[in-house]
Scaffold this active site. Structure first.
Site, PDB file in Angstrom:
ATOM      1  N   SER A  74       7.867 -24.922  48.410  1.00  0.00           N
ATOM      2  CA  SER A  74       7.534 -23.684  47.697  1.00  0.00           C
ATOM      3  C   SER A  74       8.357 -22.521  48.272  1.00  0.00           C
ATOM      4  O   SER A  74       9.582 -22.633  48.378  1.00  0.00           O
ATOM      5  CB  SER A  74       6.027 -23.439  47.841  1.00  0.00           C
ATOM      6  OG  SER A  74       5.618 -22.396  47.024  1.00  0.00           O
ATOM      7  N   ARG A 104      -6.794 -14.943  45.307  1.00  0.00           N
ATOM      8  CA  ARG A 104      -6.748 -16.338  45.713  1.00  0.00           C
ATOM      9  C   ARG A 104      -7.228 -17.264  44.599  1.00  0.00           C
ATOM     10  O   ARG A 104      -6.703 -18.365  44.415  1.00  0.00           O
ATOM     11  CB  ARG A 104      -7.600 -16.535  46.964  1.00  0.00           C
ATOM     12  CG  ARG A 104      -7.427 -17.898  47.594  1.00  0.00           C
ATOM     13  CD  ARG A 104      -5.983 -18.166  47.941  1.00  0.00           C
ATOM     14  NE  ARG A 104      -5.813 -19.409  48.689  1.00  0.00           N
ATOM     15  CZ  ARG A 104      -4.646 -19.915  49.029  1.00  0.00           C
ATOM     16  NH1 ARG A 104      -3.547 -19.289  48.674  1.00  0.00           N
ATOM     17  NH2 ARG A 104      -4.566 -21.028  49.702  1.00  0.00           N
ATOM     18  N   ASP A 115       3.859 -29.798  38.299  1.00  0.00           N
ATOM     19  CA  ASP A 115       3.977 -28.474  38.929  1.00  0.00           C
ATOM     20  C   ASP A 115       4.542 -27.504  37.899  1.00  0.00           C
ATOM     21  O   ASP A 115       5.705 -27.590  37.528  1.00  0.00           O
ATOM     22  CB  ASP A 115       4.902 -28.581  40.142  1.00  0.00           C
ATOM     23  CG  ASP A 115       5.027 -27.275  40.911  1.00  0.00           C
ATOM     24  OD1 ASP A 115       4.526 -26.238  40.429  1.00  0.00           O
ATOM     25  OD2 ASP A 115       5.628 -27.294  41.988  1.00  0.00           O
ATOM     26  N   HIS A 144       1.304 -27.727  41.676  1.00  0.00           N
ATOM     27  CA  HIS A 144       2.154 -27.239  42.769  1.00  0.00           C
ATOM     28  C   HIS A 144       1.639 -27.701  44.135  1.00  0.00           C
ATOM     29  O   HIS A 144       2.417 -27.935  45.055  1.00  0.00           O
ATOM     30  CB  HIS A 144       2.210 -25.709  42.698  1.00  0.00           C
ATOM     31  CG  HIS A 144       3.167 -25.089  43.666  1.00  0.00           C
ATOM     32  ND1 HIS A 144       4.486 -25.466  43.757  1.00  0.00           N
ATOM     33  CD2 HIS A 144       3.000 -24.124  44.607  1.00  0.00           C
ATOM     34  CE1 HIS A 144       5.087 -24.746  44.698  1.00  0.00           C
ATOM     35  NE2 HIS A 144       4.200 -23.937  45.229  1.00  0.00           N
ATOM     36  N   ASP A 145       0.331 -27.819  44.261  1.00  0.00           N
ATOM     37  CA  ASP A 145      -0.285 -28.270  45.513  1.00  0.00           C
ATOM     38  C   ASP A 145       0.216 -29.639  45.976  1.00  0.00           C
ATOM     39  O   ASP A 145       0.044 -29.997  47.147  1.00  0.00           O
ATOM     40  CB  ASP A 145      -1.807 -28.359  45.358  1.00  0.00           C
ATOM     41  CG  ASP A 145      -2.493 -27.088  45.841  1.00  0.00           C
ATOM     42  OD1 ASP A 145      -1.776 -26.209  46.363  1.00  0.00           O
ATOM     43  OD2 ASP A 145      -3.714 -26.978  45.688  1.00  0.00           O
TER      44      ASP A 145
END
Lengths: 382, 201
Positions: free
Chosen positions: A157, A227, A322, A355-356
């Site tokens: 990232s 968040r 992602d 994305h994680d």
């Protein structure tokens, strides 16, 4: 808390801090006269000093990438799955350096540290730092540690962006570049998400123009919403459906605004736990570093030109689900490297985690990663 | 290293030392690895299978995970390679003719190999036994095969003519990848595997 330290863990680690007196001129034009960088190391630097690996962290990451600070620590460092004896970044072979970037909130100089000029917290007065500034500070840390050339610089990232910048700024100082779930710059949609994050933070009544610490408060509400938004975008639609579906916490709807669906409960928990471990001013700085990153801009938007002088061999990895750092963006990096006949391998990993995924030990991903790192290990001196 | 599969040995004999090679559907990277060691060749492989990606990386072969049916324009500019190789992959492509043109867009020369559907055993199985051919070169049942665009030597050469492709070299072999006098007389009947080197006319 670990009952006992797992055998494939780097074990108990203690962060170190180095104080730098040499002024650092930042991209924004301002100068940091002095600063601290906090970092951890795992494994041993060999006599030839050619087995060093730099880990670059992402938005909310820090120097604590692997192992445990104490036996009371509930979870190991953020990339413990990848760093340790026998793991892809094998600490039996490599000397691994992981630092908290400038502007961070975990011990390196940043908004929550004291500005020596005023004797007060930097807060919102901390200068905006860029990926290039980070690379410069990391290069200085490398000098301190006696590392003239990294065996590899690795990051996911925003960390992957630092890897790209390293290859561009210091072509001779790294042999390999491992760029995971990254992009050559942010899309408009990504910048838009970051702007919502910033608005959430800055419009919190507790934000006080960034001087919340002086008022003895935290913009908890803003941090939480920021968040929550982040988390939604780091997961895929599919991953959320698999994880939560439409499951209800109490088994039935209650016609109210309390937590009803499991996904709401999850997001609120993620948001709340973030409030205790992150700083709003740092979050703002990180989003700006992301937005500004665009190494091709100096070359009229030509990424191939930006990468024309890199010497590192590349491994680029992306994940199919992602959508924040989509495979298309990684392919742009690959294409630019191919334009310059640079050695590059590219894996597009089938994964539903969004994305994680870059933090998750998905078998194909780790097979690729492990195999590539094993080749690097063969090149280093015993 | 172990001995090279003999069709790959034929291909590598066609490739000039020191050249740049793109291997489409490069599998586990055997050919590129061999060419790099023995012929000082520099190149990349394209491959879709995750296990093969890992195998290539283990060998130190530069490999790009990608779907050939999506074309090569994502990655490669015109005339960026001396040779573009496609070994036993053409028959599994959705658009073989488009890919042949793409090969000659990015490469100076193309090299393809494919199983010959005109081999007498294939013909006999269809004509006499009345079922789709099964052989060592074509081991898959019709309902479970990656080979969706099988062709004969004649078909391939006709397509080359249509696409204005000049065939520079042809080699036709049996399943042990050997040639003999009979095959050279009746290649479309007796050859099981066809290898072609070609360029734009």
């Amino acid at each position: 808390m670990p009952e006992s330290i797992p055998v494939d863990s780097v074990g108990l680690v203690t962060p170190q801090t180095h104080h730098f007196d040499q002024p650092l001129t930042l991209d924004c034009g301002r100068v940091l006269a002095q600063y601290d960088l906090i970092y951890e190391t795992y494994g041993e630097l060999n006599a030839a000093a050619d087995n060093a690996i730099l880990i670059c962290h992402a938005l909310s990451g820090d120097h604590h990438a692997a192992g445990y600070h104490s036996m009371d620590e509930r979870k190991p460092g953020w990339w413990d799955s990848a760093i340790g004896p026998g793991k892809p970044i094998d600490t039996n072979r490599f000397f691994v350096v992981s630092l908290n970037n400038l502007g961070g909130c975990k011990g390196s100089t940043g908004p929550n540290t004291i500005n020596p000029d005023t004797g007060k917290l930097w807060g919102p007065d901390f200068p905006i730092v860029t990926v290039r500034d980070w690379v410069e500070s990391q290069a200085r840390l490398a000098n301190i540690l006696g590392i003239t050339q990294w065996a590899a610089v690795i990051g996911g990232s925003l960390g992957g962006m630092q890897v790209l910048q390293w290859a561009i700024d210091y072509p001779e100082r790294l042999r390999h570049a491992v760029v995971i779930a990254a992009a050559p710059n942010l899309t408009a949609q990504n910048i838009a998400f970051n702007e919502v994050v910033r608005q959430a933070l800055r419009s919190d009544p507790g934000f006080h123009e960034g001087r919340y610490a002086e008022h003895g408060v935290v913009p908890a509400h803003g941090l939480k919403i920021a968040r929550m938004l982040g988390h939604i975008t780091y997961l895929s639609d599919d991953a959320m459906r698999k994880k939560f579906g439409r499951e209800l916490r109490e088994g039935k709807i209650s016609f109210g605004f309390d937590v009803e669906f499991q996904v709401e409960s999850y997001l609120r928990y993620q948001g709340e736990s973030f409030v205790d471990r992150f700083d709003a001013n740092t979050y703002l700085l990180m989003t700006k570093a992301l937005d500004y990153f665009d190494p091709a801009a100096a070359h009229g938007g030509d990424l191939s030109a930006a990468l024309a002088h890199v010497q590192a061999r590349f491994l680029v990895v992306s994940f199919t689900s992602d959508w924040r750092f989509a495979p298309e963006r990684s392919r742009e990096i690959v294409k630019a490297l191919l334009d310059g006949d640079k050695p590059v391998s590219y894996a597009e990993v089938e994964a539903h985690h969004g994305h994680d995924a870059f933090l998750i030990p998905i078998p194909h991903y780790f097979d690729v990663f492990h195999s590539y790192m094993a080749l690097i290990a063969q090149e280093v001196s015993p | 290293m172990s001995e090279l599969r003999s069709d790959l040995a034929i291909i590598s004999n066609w490739i000039a030392p020191g050249s740049r090679v793109l291997d489409l559907g490069c599998g586990d990277g055997t050919l590129l690895d061999y060419l790099k060691r023995e012929r000082d060749v520099d190149g990349y492989g394209l491959e879709i299978d995750p296990d093969n990606i890992v195998a290539c990386i283990k060998r130190g072969v530069s490999v790009i995970q990608s779907d050939l049916d999506a074309g090569l324009s994502d990655y490669f500019d015109d005339a960026s390679f001396d040779y573009v190789v496609m070994s036993q992959t053409l028959q599994a492509m959705y658009y073989p003719s488009r890919l042949l043109s793409e090969m000659l867009r990015v490469g100076r020369e193309g090299i393809v190999t494919f199983p010959n559907f005109g081999h007498w055993r294939a013909r006999a199985q269809l004509a006499l036994a009345g079922h789709m051919p099964l052989s060592r070169a074509l081991p898959n049942q019709w309902y479970d095969t990656p080979n969706i665009h099988l062709c004969t030597l004649k078909d391939f050469e006709a397509l080359c003519t249509r696409l204005d492709i000049e065939i520079l070299q042809r080699s036709v072999v049996d399943t042990a990848h050997r040639s003999n006098f009979a095959i050279s007389l009746l290649p479309n009947l007796l050859g099981e595997l066809a290898l072609y080197r070609f360029r734009r006319n």
